[in-house]
Design a protein around this motif. Structure first.
Motif, PDB file in Angstrom:
ATOM      1  N   ASP A  97      -2.615   5.201  13.286  1.00  0.00           N
ATOM      2  CA  ASP A  97      -3.748   4.730  12.483  1.00  0.00           C
ATOM      3  C   ASP A  97      -3.683   5.247  11.054  1.00  0.00           C
ATOM      4  N   PRO A  98      -2.693   4.767  10.269  1.00  0.00           N
ATOM      5  CA  PRO A  98      -2.663   5.201   8.869  1.00  0.00           C
ATOM      6  C   PRO A  98      -4.010   4.935   8.193  1.00  0.00           C
ATOM      7  N   GLY A  99      -4.348   5.789   7.230  1.00  0.00           N
ATOM      8  CA  GLY A  99      -5.617   5.631   6.527  1.00  0.00           C
ATOM      9  C   GLY A  99      -5.785   4.233   5.945  1.00  0.00           C
TER      10      GLY A  99
ATOM     11  N   SER B 106      -2.664  -2.351   5.595  1.00  0.00           N
ATOM     12  CA  SER B 106      -1.197  -2.239   5.713  1.00  0.00           C
ATOM     13  C   SER B 106      -0.697  -3.185   6.801  1.00  0.00           C
ATOM     14  N   THR B 107       0.591  -3.582   6.690  1.00  0.00           N
ATOM     15  CA  THR B 107       1.185  -4.441   7.724  1.00  0.00           C
ATOM     16  C   THR B 107       1.977  -3.590   8.706  1.00  0.00           C
ATOM     17  N   ILE B 108       2.178  -4.141   9.893  1.00  0.00           N
ATOM     18  CA  ILE B 108       2.945  -3.402  10.898  1.00  0.00           C
ATOM     19  C   ILE B 108       4.422  -3.289  10.450  1.00  0.00           C
ATOM     20  N   GLY B 109       4.908  -4.300   9.723  1.00  0.00           N
ATOM     21  CA  GLY B 109       6.291  -4.216   9.203  1.00  0.00           C
ATOM     22  C   GLY B 109       6.429  -3.059   8.226  1.00  0.00           C
ATOM     23  N   GLY B 110       5.429  -2.906   7.351  1.00  0.00           N
ATOM     24  CA  GLY B 110       5.428  -1.781   6.405  1.00  0.00           C
ATOM     25  C   GLY B 110       5.335  -0.456   7.146  1.00  0.00           C
ATOM     26  N   ASN B 111       4.519  -0.413   8.214  1.00  0.00           N
ATOM     27  CA  ASN B 111       4.390   0.819   9.014  1.00  0.00           C
ATOM     28  C   ASN B 111       5.730   1.197   9.636  1.00  0.00           C
TER      29      ASN B 111
ATOM     30  N   CYS C 272       8.014 -11.284   0.552  1.00  0.00           N
ATOM     31  CA  CYS C 272       6.719 -10.844   1.064  1.00  0.00           C
ATOM     32  C   CYS C 272       6.507 -11.402   2.477  1.00  0.00           C
ATOM     33  N   LEU C 273       6.114 -10.505   3.397  1.00  0.00           N
ATOM     34  CA  LEU C 273       6.058 -10.887   4.811  1.00  0.00           C
ATOM     35  C   LEU C 273       4.639 -11.210   5.302  1.00  0.00           C
ATOM     36  N   VAL C 274       3.657 -11.199   4.395  1.00  0.00           N
ATOM     37  CA  VAL C 274       2.258 -11.281   4.857  1.00  0.00           C
ATOM     38  C   VAL C 274       1.887 -12.615   5.525  1.00  0.00           C
TER      39      VAL C 274
ATOM     40  N   THR D 210       0.817  -1.215   0.000  1.00  0.00           N
ATOM     41  CA  THR D 210       0.000   0.000   0.000  1.00  0.00           C
ATOM     42  C   THR D 210       0.854   1.269   0.000  1.00  0.00           C
ATOM     43  N   GLY D 211       2.161   1.105  -0.094  1.00  0.00           N
ATOM     44  CA  GLY D 211       3.080   2.252  -0.018  1.00  0.00           C
ATOM     45  C   GLY D 211       2.807   3.275  -1.116  1.00  0.00           C
ATOM     46  N   LEU D 212       3.096   4.530  -0.800  1.00  0.00           N
ATOM     47  CA  LEU D 212       2.789   5.614  -1.730  1.00  0.00           C
ATOM     48  C   LEU D 212       4.044   6.335  -2.204  1.00  0.00           C
ATOM     49  N   SER D 213       5.204   5.668  -2.119  1.00  0.00           N
ATOM     50  CA  SER D 213       6.406   6.274  -2.687  1.00  0.00           C
ATOM     51  C   SER D 213       7.204   5.259  -3.509  1.00  0.00           C
TER      52      SER D 213
HETATM   53  C1  LIG Z   1      -5.592   4.516   0.951  1.00  0.00           C
HETATM   54  C2  LIG Z   1      -4.240   4.698   1.586  1.00  0.00           C
HETATM   55  C3  LIG Z   1      -4.137   5.463   2.738  1.00  0.00           C
HETATM   56  C4  LIG Z   1      -2.899   5.654   3.342  1.00  0.00           C
HETATM   57  N1  LIG Z   1      -2.834   6.397   4.484  1.00  0.00           N
HETATM   58  C5  LIG Z   1      -1.645   6.569   5.094  1.00  0.00           C
HETATM   59  C6  LIG Z   1      -1.560   7.354   6.285  1.00  0.00           C
HETATM   60  O1  LIG Z   1      -2.556   7.891   6.793  1.00  0.00           O
HETATM   61  N2  LIG Z   1      -0.343   7.498   6.848  1.00  0.00           N
HETATM   62  C7  LIG Z   1       0.775   6.912   6.327  1.00  0.00           C
HETATM   63  O2  LIG Z   1       1.859   7.075   6.896  1.00  0.00           O
HETATM   64  N3  LIG Z   1       0.719   6.179   5.198  1.00  0.00           N
HETATM   65  C8  LIG Z   1      -0.450   5.979   4.573  1.00  0.00           C
HETATM   66  N4  LIG Z   1      -0.513   5.226   3.437  1.00  0.00           N
HETATM   67  C9  LIG Z   1       0.725   4.630   2.880  1.00  0.00           C
HETATM   68  C10 LIG Z   1       0.991   3.156   3.296  1.00  0.00           C
HETATM   69  O3  LIG Z   1      -0.207   2.501   3.637  1.00  0.00           O
HETATM   70  C11 LIG Z   1       1.996   3.053   4.442  1.00  0.00           C
HETATM   71  O4  LIG Z   1       3.261   3.501   4.008  1.00  0.00           O
HETATM   72  C12 LIG Z   1       2.131   1.638   5.016  1.00  0.00           C
HETATM   73  O5  LIG Z   1       2.949   1.665   6.161  1.00  0.00           O
HETATM   74  C13 LIG Z   1       2.701   0.623   4.052  1.00  0.00           C
HETATM   75  O6  LIG Z   1       2.508  -0.661   4.600  1.00  0.00           O
HETATM   76  P1  LIG Z   1       2.554  -1.957   3.658  1.00  0.00           P
HETATM   77  O7  LIG Z   1       2.436  -3.155   4.522  1.00  0.00           O
HETATM   78  O8  LIG Z   1       1.560  -1.841   2.581  1.00  0.00           O
HETATM   79  O9  LIG Z   1       4.034  -1.844   3.099  1.00  0.00           O
HETATM   80  P2  LIG Z   1       4.569  -1.920   1.591  1.00  0.00           P
HETATM   81  O10 LIG Z   1       3.902  -0.897   0.760  1.00  0.00           O
HETATM   82  O11 LIG Z   1       4.524  -3.316   1.118  1.00  0.00           O
HETATM   83  O12 LIG Z   1       6.088  -1.504   1.823  1.00  0.00           O
HETATM   84  C14 LIG Z   1       6.426  -0.190   2.186  1.00  0.00           C
HETATM   85  C15 LIG Z   1       7.947  -0.095   2.385  1.00  0.00           C
HETATM   86  O13 LIG Z   1       8.330  -0.842   3.519  1.00  0.00           O
HETATM   87  C16 LIG Z   1       9.260  -1.855   3.169  1.00  0.00           C
HETATM   88  N5  LIG Z   1       8.877  -3.006   3.996  1.00  0.00           N
HETATM   89  C17 LIG Z   1       7.646  -3.589   4.071  1.00  0.00           C
HETATM   90  N6  LIG Z   1       7.670  -4.557   4.998  1.00  0.00           N
HETATM   91  C18 LIG Z   1       8.928  -4.587   5.514  1.00  0.00           C
HETATM   92  C19 LIG Z   1       9.579  -5.371   6.502  1.00  0.00           C
HETATM   93  N7  LIG Z   1       8.944  -6.318   7.189  1.00  0.00           N
HETATM   94  N8  LIG Z   1      10.891  -5.115   6.769  1.00  0.00           N
HETATM   95  C20 LIG Z   1      11.564  -4.151   6.099  1.00  0.00           C
HETATM   96  N9  LIG Z   1      11.002  -3.392   5.149  1.00  0.00           N
HETATM   97  C21 LIG Z   1       9.704  -3.597   4.878  1.00  0.00           C
HETATM   98  C22 LIG Z   1       9.126  -2.048   1.686  1.00  0.00           C
HETATM   99  O14 LIG Z   1      10.329  -2.521   1.102  1.00  0.00           O
HETATM  100  C23 LIG Z   1       8.766  -0.642   1.228  1.00  0.00           C
HETATM  101  O15 LIG Z   1       9.938   0.119   1.111  1.00  0.00           O
HETATM  102  C24 LIG Z   1      -1.734   5.048   2.783  1.00  0.00           C
HETATM  103  C25 LIG Z   1      -1.850   4.277   1.622  1.00  0.00           C
HETATM  104  C26 LIG Z   1      -3.072   4.105   1.024  1.00  0.00           C
HETATM  105  C27 LIG Z   1      -3.150   3.264  -0.211  1.00  0.00           C
END
Ligand SMILES: Cc1cc2nc3c(=O)[nH]c(=O)nc-3n(C[C@H](O)[C@H](O)[C@H](O)COP(=O)(O)OP(=O)(O)OC[C@H]3O[C@@H](n4cnc5c(N)ncnc54)[C@H](O)[C@@H]3O)c2cc1C
Length: 455
Positions: free
Chosen positions: A127-129, A134-139, A85-87, A69-72
């Motif tokens: 509480d990201p949107g 999203s996973t806690i690892g991604g957070n 993938c860590l899911v 769900t990452g936005l960069s």
């Molecule tokens: C509708 C929507 C709303 C959103 N709202 C917010 C918001 O309010 N605030 C906010 O901060 N973000 C927001 N986001 C962005 C996003 O959800 C966050 O960045 C979130 O933390 C990503 O989690 P993910 O599990 O999807 O990670 P991914 O997108 O899969 O990965 C994100 C990054 O983390 C790395 N990564 C993932 N898991 C691990 C791990 N276990 N160990 C090491 N690196 C890892 C990846 O390599 C990548 O660089 C939003 C996105 C969407 C689509």
């Protein structure tokens, strides 16, 4: 390499056929796409370690991925990458109600962390949107913020410990349940926000709080955008700290209402969604003072949510802003330029002027209380002329945010999308320090190479 990965993880945890790889070739960032070489699912830190060792022996880069769900562009594959993938690491390991901590594997969904804490009368605030997916690892990897950032801070403020697998496969346990611990460098902090470039997080130890006794939501409506920005400054100046102060501009209000039918006023220029929480008497008092400040700052109406159901409906409407805007045009580019709160009105005005000058449509919403804006470009990536104008407008917005003492990203990270702007923000000395850290932890440049900066 595929054979070794299959031996380690089993056939069901290794994808390498083109049609299986497509869903892992992008994240939630517009435009960025690349096919990985393989996608693997690990279930333990030892398996993660094994994957890194195999990848290293084949000189293959590894891109960690949670829910994508990452936005960069953080989890968008790089050339020849194995996506790790860590899911499937989705177990909550412990809720320790006496120490106010929660231990979980990296693939647990943020919402599940919140729910597990809530079940014990405790509270995990970030509480990201995107928290339902999203996973806690991604957070942790993005140091994600959320709607409650103003009062409660961001993910980093709740990480007490991490288990991290380093590029050479070594498993490191960092931090503990102690409220105070100053032994050595705070290494866990190095990995928070490192976007998968320094190590793979396999487990987190999180700090919890007691659950606030009550919450109250207020919805303030404005006919002038400036008045909404003034309200935020006045509330803070009155030394009230709501947990949420979310902003929606008129374009976003109309899209969200069309999508959710939450009852938002369609004639408003701007809305503030404010939430206060805590002891009932304090919440009553703060709500009354906030209502008064909203009116004095120019709100045309202020509505107090009648009950928890209405509050939840309004919060859900706000959380749907990105999805609602994504229905308008084929390409939605969501940015997160952030400025000190005192500069919000100036920044909002600049975004509007810039959109008009470059003839691009920008809807803006965001975490007003944090100065964190989401100017969202509603565009079409097939229209190269318009995309060029979007890029020009975006650069001007980042430049302006930096001039105002802000940052190119308040919460979404740098990834691929913003790496061209990072040096400008950090300056040469800090930028070079980033690279030194990367080189010492990942000398082979194996982990998510080319993200944040080039080595
Ligand atoms: C509708 C929507 C709303 C959103 N709202 C917010 C918001 O309010 N605030 C906010 O901060 N973000 C927001 N986001 C962005 C996003 O959800 C966050 O960045 C979130 O933390 C990503 O989690 P993910 O599990 O999807 O990670 P991914 O997108 O899969 O990965 C994100 C990054 O983390 C790395 N990564 C993932 N898991 C691990 C791990 N276990 N160990 C090491 N690196 C890892 C990846 O390599 C990548 O660089 C939003 C996105 C969407 C689509």
């Amino acid at each position: 390499m595929i054979g070794a990965l299959t031996t380690l993880l089993g056939r069901e945890n290794v994808l390498h056929e083109k049609e299986d790889l497509i869903p892992y070739s992008f994240d939630a960032t517009a435009v960025l796409k690349r096919m990985p070489r393989a996608v693997v699912f690990a279930r333990t830190a030892e398996e993660v370690s094994g994957v890194l060792k195999i990848a290293r022996s084949h000189n293959a880069p590894v891109v960690a991925r949670g829910s994508g769900t990452g936005l960069s562009g953080g989890s968008v594959p790089v050339e020849g990458a194995v996506v790790l993938c860590l899911v499937k690491m989705d177990r909550i390991l412990e809720v320790d109600a006496r120490n106010f901590t929660l231990r979980a594997q990296a693939g647990v969904l943020t919402q599940a962390i919140y729910d597990a804490a809530d079940a014990e009368g405790l509270f995990y605030p970030p509480d990201p949107g995107s928290m339902k997916v999203s996973t806690i690892g991604g957070n942790v990897a993005e140091n994600s913020g959320g709607l409650r950032g103003l009062k409660y801070g961001v993910t980093r403020d709740y990480v007490m410990g991490l288990t991290v697998v380093l590029a050479d496969g070594e498993v490191c346990v960092l931090g503990n349940k102690c409220v105070k611990d100053v032994a050595g460098y705070s290494l866990k902090d190095l990995f928070i926000g490192s976007e998968g470039t320094l190590g793979i997080v396999t487990e987190v130890l999180l700090r919890l709080l007691p659950r606030p006794a009550v919450r109250q939501t207020l919805l303030a409506t404005y006919t002038r955008m400036d008045a909404a920005a003034e309200t935020v400054s006045s509330i803070i100046a009155a030394k009230i700290v709501p947990c949420t102060m979310e902003f929606l501009d008129s374009r976003t209000i109309r899209c969200v209402e069309d999508f959710t039918h939450a009852g938002l006023p369609l004639d408003a220029e701007a809305l503030l969604l404010i939430e206060v929480d805590g002891h009932p008497a304090a919440v009553r008092d703060d709500s009354a003072r906030i209502e008064d400040i909203c009116f004095r700052s120019g709100a045309s109406s202020v509505r107090l949510a009648a009950n928890a159901t209405e509050s939840a409906r309004l919060a859900a409407a706000r959380r749907s802003a990105f999805s609602a805007l994504a229905r308008v045009k084929p390409t939605t580019i969501l940015e997160d330029a952030t400025v000190p709160r005192t500069e919000l009105a100036a920044m909002i005005r600049f975004i509007q002027e810039t959109g008009a000058r470059h003839r691009v449509e920008i809807a803006t919403f965001g975490h007003f209380g944090d100065g964190n804006l989401h100017p969202t470009f509603l565009t079409d990536e097939r229209d190269s002329d318009e995309m060029h104008r979007v890029e020009l407008a975006m650069k001007e917005i980042f430049d302006r945010a930096l001039q105002l003492g802000g940052t190119i990203t308040g919460e979404h990270g740098v990834g691929l999308a913003k790496k061209a702007f990072l040096r400008q923000q950090m300056g040469d000395a800090s930028y070079s320090l980033l690279r030194q850290v990367k080189r010492s932890l990942d000398p082979g440049n194996l982990l998510n190479p080319g993200k944040i900066f080039d080595l």
